[in-house]
Write an enzyme that holds these catalytic residues in place. Structure first.
Site, PDB file in Angstrom:
ATOM      1  N   ARG A  72       0.839  -1.202   0.000  1.00 25.54           N
ATOM      2  CA  ARG A  72       0.000   0.000   0.000  1.00 25.54           C
ATOM      3  C   ARG A  72       0.871   1.249   0.000  1.00 25.54           C
ATOM      4  O   ARG A  72       2.069   1.204   0.275  1.00 25.54           O
ATOM      5  CB  ARG A  72      -0.911   0.013   1.228  1.00 25.54           C
ATOM      6  CG  ARG A  72      -0.160   0.095   2.539  1.00 25.54           C
ATOM      7  CD  ARG A  72      -1.020   0.562   3.684  1.00 25.54           C
ATOM      8  NE  ARG A  72      -0.333   0.384   4.952  1.00 25.54           N
ATOM      9  CZ  ARG A  72       0.612   1.179   5.421  1.00 25.54           C
ATOM     10  NH1 ARG A  72       1.014   2.218   4.705  1.00 25.54           N
ATOM     11  NH2 ARG A  72       1.189   0.943   6.590  1.00 25.54           N
ATOM     12  N   GLY A  73       0.239   2.395  -0.270  1.00 24.82           N
ATOM     13  CA  GLY A  73       0.933   3.655  -0.133  1.00 24.82           C
ATOM     14  C   GLY A  73       1.066   4.031   1.340  1.00 24.82           C
ATOM     15  O   GLY A  73       0.524   3.373   2.222  1.00 24.82           O
ATOM     16  N   GLY A 157      -6.819   0.053   2.445  1.00 25.74           N
ATOM     17  CA  GLY A 157      -7.931   0.965   2.701  1.00 25.74           C
ATOM     18  C   GLY A 157      -7.735   1.885   3.884  1.00 25.74           C
ATOM     19  O   GLY A 157      -6.855   2.735   3.859  1.00 25.74           O
ATOM     20  N   CYS A 175       2.413   6.967  10.627  1.00 23.84           N
ATOM     21  CA  CYS A 175       2.407   7.541   9.272  1.00 23.84           C
ATOM     22  C   CYS A 175       3.622   8.427   9.019  1.00 23.84           C
ATOM     23  O   CYS A 175       3.609   9.282   8.129  1.00 23.84           O
ATOM     24  CB  CYS A 175       1.106   8.304   9.018  1.00 23.84           C
ATOM     25  SG  CYS A 175      -0.371   7.299   9.226  1.00 23.84           S
TER      26      CYS A 175
END
Length: 220
Positions: A72-73, A157, A175
């Protein structure tokens, strides 16, 4: 409750089938939204910096926390029981949107759901997800978003903090941020909530934003 590796494999089985159909020139016949909770796990996106995981893997393993590097990003995040993790397997071409609008809609669904608890969620420029206290010293994230898209098909997601303890995020720079906090619905309102009702509410909001999909109940 589902181990991360099992959920990851389930996503791939559905995502890979959808991509294969599109490569063959066929239209996917189903879309899915998977909603799960995970045992403690750290995941690193394809652009993650390993220094954002603050404990050695051996120490994490000793605490029963798995670590996965995934496609995922985004950077690094943490999942734990009490957090609602949502994996839409959608065909964005069918919905007539691109990745930027897709992420915007995921964030919009979460903003609407947490507003039911009197919580004001907002977006921050350059930082995906949903945030509380935008522009204040107490700026904090309540929902992370990280997706993968190939041939307009999606996987991975969002992760909405419902009843999980935000202190669990101390093992990472969430993050990649070192100057922002993490929160949950329970922390914001001072009590735990029924996560099943949050699932129902979020499913309803996603159904409104992606009205063409067939929602499959239970395990696909």
């Amino acid at each position: 409750m589902m181990p991360y590796k099992e959920a990851w494999g389930l996503q791939h089985s559905l995502f890979d089938r959808m991509v294969s159909l599109k490569k063959e020139g066929s239209k996917p016949d189903k879309e899915y939204i998977l909603m799960v909770e995970h045992p403690p796990v750290v995941t690193l996106g394809k652009h993650a910096k390993r220094e954002n995981v603050l404990l050695p893997r051996e120490m994490l393993a000793g605490r029963g926390i798995e670590v996965y590097e995934i496609e995922r990003g985004g950077d690094v995040t943490y999942h734990a029981p009490g957090q609602l993790v949502v994996y839409p397997i959608l065909d964005l071409e069918k919905h007539g949107i691109g990745v930027k609008e897709y992420v915007h809609r995921l964030e919009e669904a979460v903003i609407k759901v947490i507003s039911e608890f009197g919580i004001r969620g907002e977006r921050i420029e350059g930082a995906s997800g949903v945030w509380i206290g935008k522009g204040s010293p107490a700026e904090r994230k309540i929902c992370a978003v990280g997706v993968k898209c190939s041939r307009f098909c999606t996987m991975h997601g969002l992760a909405l903090n419902v009843n999980n303890d935000p202190e669990g995020f101390r093992i990472i720079n969430p993050c990649g941020f070192i100057d922002k906090g993490v929160t949950s619905i329970a922390k914001e309102i001072g009590r735990e909530v029924d996560i099943e009702k949050v699932k129902e509410s979020l499913a309803g909001e996603l159904n409104a934003l992606f009205p063409l999909y067939t929602l499959s109940q239970g395990k696909p």
